[in-house]
Design a protein around this motif. Sequence first.
Motif, mmCIF file in Angstrom:
data_model
loop_
_atom_site.group_PDB
_atom_site.id
_atom_site.type_symbol
_atom_site.label_atom_id
_atom_site.label_comp_id
_atom_site.label_asym_id
_atom_site.label_seq_id
_atom_site.Cartn_x
_atom_site.Cartn_y
_atom_site.Cartn_z
ATOM 1 N N ILE A 64 0.856 -1.175 0.000
ATOM 2 C CA ILE A 64 0.000 0.000 0.000
ATOM 3 C C ILE A 64 0.896 1.230 0.000
ATOM 4 N N PRO A 65 0.788 2.103 -0.974
ATOM 5 C CA PRO A 65 1.683 3.261 -1.044
ATOM 6 C C PRO A 65 1.337 4.321 -0.006
ATOM 7 N N GLN A 66 2.265 5.238 0.199
ATOM 8 C CA GLN A 66 2.021 6.348 1.100
ATOM 9 C C GLN A 66 0.912 7.248 0.563
ATOM 10 N N ASP A 67 0.948 7.504 -0.739
ATOM 11 C CA ASP A 67 -0.034 8.391 -1.359
ATOM 12 C C ASP A 67 -0.544 7.752 -2.641
ATOM 13 N N PHE A 68 -1.733 7.186 -2.578
ATOM 14 C CA PHE A 68 -2.297 6.476 -3.718
ATOM 15 C C PHE A 68 -2.632 7.427 -4.861
ATOM 16 N N ARG A 69 -2.623 8.741 -4.578
ATOM 17 C CA ARG A 69 -2.906 9.710 -5.629
ATOM 18 C C ARG A 69 -1.781 9.764 -6.664
ATOM 19 N N SER A 70 -0.565 9.492 -6.228
ATOM 20 C CA SER A 70 0.578 9.617 -7.132
ATOM 21 C C SER A 70 1.417 8.348 -7.218
ATOM 22 N N GLN A 71 1.152 7.369 -6.392
ATOM 23 C CA GLN A 71 1.937 6.138 -6.367
ATOM 24 C C GLN A 71 1.056 4.940 -6.660
ATOM 25 N N ALA A 72 1.693 3.815 -6.907
ATOM 26 C CA ALA A 72 0.956 2.603 -7.271
ATOM 27 C C ALA A 72 0.952 1.607 -6.119
ATOM 28 N N ALA A 73 -0.075 0.776 -6.120
ATOM 29 C CA ALA A 73 -0.134 -0.372 -5.231
ATOM 30 C C ALA A 73 0.274 -1.611 -6.023
ATOM 31 N N PHE A 74 1.008 -2.519 -5.361
ATOM 32 C CA PHE A 74 1.413 -3.783 -5.973
ATOM 33 C C PHE A 74 0.732 -4.927 -5.228
ATOM 34 N N PHE A 75 0.257 -5.927 -5.966
ATOM 35 C CA PHE A 75 -0.518 -6.994 -5.349
ATOM 36 C C PHE A 75 -0.165 -8.341 -5.960
ATOM 37 N N LEU A 76 0.119 -9.311 -5.089
ATOM 38 C CA LEU A 76 0.309 -10.708 -5.486
ATOM 39 C C LEU A 76 -0.805 -11.542 -4.851
ATOM 40 N N ARG A 77 -1.505 -12.275 -5.660
ATOM 41 C CA ARG A 77 -2.515 -13.221 -5.170
ATOM 42 C C ARG A 77 -2.044 -14.604 -5.575
#
Length: 244
Positions: A64-77
């Motif tokens: 979970i990024p610090q600021d989702f407005r300018s950064q991306a989230a990465f997810f592994l399922r």
Amino acid sequence: MNRMAKYSATACFLSLFGSVHAGDYREIEHPPSGTSKLIKDSYVVEYSADDFTDKIEEAKVLFIPQDFRSQAAFFLRCRPYYTNFSVQFLEREDALKNRDGSLTNESAKFAKHGYVYNTKHDLKLISSGNSATIDADVGGQTNHLTQLFKTDVEKTPGLLGMSFHFTFNYTEMPDFRSASNTSAAITTFNILTQAIQSGETLTLQLDGRRGPDRTFILDTQRMRSAVPQEVLEFCLLNRQLIDD
């Protein structure tokens, strides 16, 4: 196991074959503090393991990024037969519109789920001199910003939740399930796993087409520190692609 906050709950399930014990674990790199309930700038890892063998049965790894407005989230399922790897970010709808004001949507069948944009973008993967450019199917939807975590970004008209993902199908896949890997997935898997193994930063450069170009950084050294080794092995490092 590591410096992350760890929560464990052991559950007993009855089946036709007797008792099966599974341990469920949740680890948070930076738990929320004070009155805030939001998790930011943190890895969250959830996984289930057999209590007798310690064999991991499924896992989720989320940054979970610090600021989702300018950064991306990465997810592994991660599942026994496959792993999904996805990247989520935000974009303004106006930035993606064609000259006639329309949005390209090559998967209109998903419009009922809020997907109003979908098309291929060039994606360049770079890690320690190893690079490749592939096609990524990028989608944008209006129903939610992300379903993975709570965010303080308000849902506003014209703001799209964007994502692209790859599925890595492994040799453990049963014969009765037809599955293969796209060339884009194979390339992404190879560069991603090599970056994690070497601790080299993975840079993802996404051509925005009509929208702005975006650059996302995956700090694999931090990932290796935050995510238990056995989880990384189950998700990626100790797996082999079908037809690899």
